[in-house]
Design an enzyme around this catalytic site. Structure first.
Site, PDB file in Angstrom:
ATOM      1  N   GLU A 106     -13.949  11.842  34.077  1.00 51.51           N
ATOM      2  CA  GLU A 106     -12.661  11.004  33.826  1.00 51.51           C
ATOM      3  C   GLU A 106     -11.587  11.364  34.494  1.00 51.51           C
ATOM      4  O   GLU A 106     -11.051  12.236  34.516  1.00 51.51           O
ATOM      5  CB  GLU A 106     -12.700  10.801  32.214  1.00 51.51           C
ATOM      6  CG  GLU A 106     -11.587  10.018  31.707  1.00 51.51           C
ATOM      7  CD  GLU A 106     -11.751   9.427  30.290  1.00 51.51           C
ATOM      8  OE1 GLU A 106     -12.441  10.059  29.793  1.00 51.51           O
ATOM      9  OE2 GLU A 106     -10.855   8.873  29.874  1.00 51.51           O
ATOM     10  N   LYS A 142     -22.139  14.250  23.563  1.00 47.84           N
ATOM     11  CA  LYS A 142     -21.431  14.417  24.512  1.00 47.84           C
ATOM     12  C   LYS A 142     -20.096  15.344  24.092  1.00 47.84           C
ATOM     13  O   LYS A 142     -19.713  15.057  22.987  1.00 47.84           O
ATOM     14  CB  LYS A 142     -20.738  13.175  25.212  1.00 47.84           C
ATOM     15  CG  LYS A 142     -19.691  13.355  26.308  1.00 47.84           C
ATOM     16  CD  LYS A 142     -19.521  11.969  27.202  1.00 47.84           C
ATOM     17  CE  LYS A 142     -18.709  11.257  26.301  1.00 47.84           C
ATOM     18  NZ  LYS A 142     -17.425  11.713  25.921  1.00 47.84           N
ATOM     19  N   ASP A 181     -15.874   8.687  21.167  1.00 46.92           N
ATOM     20  CA  ASP A 181     -14.743   8.899  20.114  1.00 46.92           C
ATOM     21  C   ASP A 181     -13.736   7.834  20.315  1.00 46.92           C
ATOM     22  O   ASP A 181     -12.655   7.875  19.517  1.00 46.92           O
ATOM     23  CB  ASP A 181     -14.319  10.170  20.019  1.00 46.92           C
ATOM     24  CG  ASP A 181     -13.922  10.938  21.219  1.00 46.92           C
ATOM     25  OD1 ASP A 181     -13.912  10.014  22.316  1.00 46.92           O
ATOM     26  OD2 ASP A 181     -13.388  12.006  21.352  1.00 46.92           O
ATOM     27  N   SER A 182     -13.893   7.217  21.763  1.00 49.61           N
ATOM     28  CA  SER A 182     -12.758   6.174  21.744  1.00 49.61           C
ATOM     29  C   SER A 182     -12.589   4.923  20.672  1.00 49.61           C
ATOM     30  O   SER A 182     -11.834   4.099  20.603  1.00 49.61           O
ATOM     31  CB  SER A 182     -13.185   5.324  23.029  1.00 49.61           C
ATOM     32  OG  SER A 182     -14.552   4.875  23.260  1.00 49.61           O
ATOM     33  N   GLU A 239     -16.323  17.603  25.323  1.00 51.69           N
ATOM     34  CA  GLU A 239     -15.284  17.793  26.585  1.00 51.69           C
ATOM     35  C   GLU A 239     -15.100  19.306  26.823  1.00 51.69           C
ATOM     36  O   GLU A 239     -15.091  19.999  25.664  1.00 51.69           O
ATOM     37  CB  GLU A 239     -14.111  16.996  25.947  1.00 51.69           C
ATOM     38  CG  GLU A 239     -14.273  15.489  25.641  1.00 51.69           C
ATOM     39  CD  GLU A 239     -13.008  14.772  25.276  1.00 51.69           C
ATOM     40  OE1 GLU A 239     -11.857  15.427  25.291  1.00 51.69           O
ATOM     41  OE2 GLU A 239     -13.019  13.587  24.798  1.00 51.69           O
ATOM     42  N   ASP A 283     -20.372  10.820  21.041  1.00 51.79           N
ATOM     43  CA  ASP A 283     -19.436  11.828  21.212  1.00 51.79           C
ATOM     44  C   ASP A 283     -19.294  12.773  19.883  1.00 51.79           C
ATOM     45  O   ASP A 283     -19.219  12.247  18.889  1.00 51.79           O
ATOM     46  CB  ASP A 283     -18.209  11.190  21.413  1.00 51.79           C
ATOM     47  CG  ASP A 283     -17.609  11.268  22.653  1.00 51.79           C
ATOM     48  OD1 ASP A 283     -18.213  11.863  23.538  1.00 51.79           O
ATOM     49  OD2 ASP A 283     -16.945  10.001  22.978  1.00 51.79           O
TER      50      ASP A 283
HETATM   51  O1  KIV Z   1     -14.873   8.073  24.160  1.00 51.87           O
HETATM   52  C1  KIV Z   1     -15.521   7.308  25.208  1.00 51.87           C
HETATM   53  O2  KIV Z   1     -15.264   6.196  25.280  1.00 51.87           O
HETATM   54  C2  KIV Z   1     -15.593   8.149  26.252  1.00 51.87           C
HETATM   55  C3  KIV Z   1     -15.722   7.343  27.686  1.00 51.87           C
HETATM   56  C4  KIV Z   1     -14.271   7.163  27.974  1.00 51.87           C
HETATM   57  C5  KIV Z   1     -16.329   8.387  28.546  1.00 51.87           C
HETATM   58  O3  KIV Z   1     -15.474   9.560  26.307  1.00 51.87           O
END
Ligand code: KIV
Length: 282
Positions: free
Chosen positions: A183, A114, A46-47, A116, A85
């Site tokens: 992280e 993934k 989600d970055s 959080e 994500d």
């Molecule tokens: O969204 C992302 O890029 C991440 C990484 C920083 C692990 O979750």
């Protein structure tokens, strides 16, 4: 050719001395770069909100946005395993909605999701696993908690916070997560967590003792020239090179050096002659 990574094969890499390599990718060209470089996992993170879409945090992307980017990555049929994500608010309300959202990302091409958070996420982790979707955990500096953390701050600095992180990681591993991203935590805390769980930890800003490392592709390629976080190592300066290349193109256009004959289409001599045009050198 190396065998494709899968959730079980990633999990089996725990403690075998062969660090896992993960990078982010958000579209077909970045997926091809990552895959041709031979990474084990591609994270459609989600970055994307911050490094591609220009937002200040990751809270702005939706499941629709993530599915769009996952599909673009998956269309390249990478050898690396594709992890997606789950974005903010896609797994925080009803557990059934979380499973449906994870399934959307799988149908878009992800092989795992993934999410959080630690112990409070166990019910949702179990429900997604129950739908046969592998789950990667994410602890420490969890960007979706930016406001709750008071900014993008290193986590686990106190005795209690470090112990909480270990307990969260143990709970995620016991629930069945096949790996855990750590992280923004001190390297000693990452080592404690890594030693405490039987699944691989994948670090970003978590020191050298994790079972693998992940970086945001745009950070490692230098696609942005703003000062990166301390944990980023730049392996290229593509922003710098890109500006220089576009500037050279602009200069060539303005000086009428572009396009040249080799970049232009030409009539055959016969057609040119029939049109009364000079067909080129005799
Ligand atoms: O969204 C992302 O890029 C991440 C990484 C920083 C692990 O979750």
């Amino acid at each position: 050719m190396a065998a494709r990574s899968t959730a079980p094969s990633v999990r089996a890499r725990k403690g075998n001395g062969d660090p896992l390599v993960m990078v982010t990718a958000y579209d077909a060209p970045t997926a091809r770069i990552a895959d041709e470089a031979g990474v084990d996992l591609i994270l459609v993170g989600d970055s994307v909100a911050m490094v591609v879409l220009g937002y200040d945090d990751t809270l702005q992307v939706t499941v629709d946005d993530m599915a769009h980017h996952v599909a673009a990555v998956a269309r390249t049929r990478p050898g690396a395993m594709v992890v997606a994500d789950l974005p903010w608010m896609s797994y925080h309300l009803a557990v059934g909605d979380a499973v449906a959202n994870a399934a959307r990302l799988v149908r878009a091409g992800a092989e795992a999701v993934k999410l959080e958070g630690g112990r409070k996420r166990i019910p949702v982790v179990e429900a997604i696993l129950d739908a046969e979707i592998p789950v990667m955990g994410h602890l420490g500096l969890t960007p979706q908690s930016v406001h709750a953390m008071g900014g993008f701050k290193v986590q686990g600095r106190s005795v209690d916070a470090a112990r909480d992180l270990v307990d969260d990681a143990k709970a995620l591993a016991a629930a069945g997560c096949f790996s855990i991203v750590l992280e923004g935590v001190p390297d000693q805390v990452a080592r404690m967590v890594t030693d405490a769980v039987d699944v691989p930890t994948i670090g970003i800003g978590a020191g050298p003792d994790c079972d693998g490392q992940v970086l945001v592709l745009h950070d490692l390629l230098g696609l942005d020239d703003r000062t990166p976080p301390k944990f980023v190592r730049r392996y290229a300066r593509l922003k710098h090179d890109g500006v220089a290349a576009v500037r050279a193109f602009a200069e060539d256009v303005r000086a009428r050096r572009f396009p040249g004959p080799e970049e232009s289409y030409h009539l055959s001599d016969g057609v040119a002659e029939a049109l009364g045009l000079y067909a080129g050198p005799a």
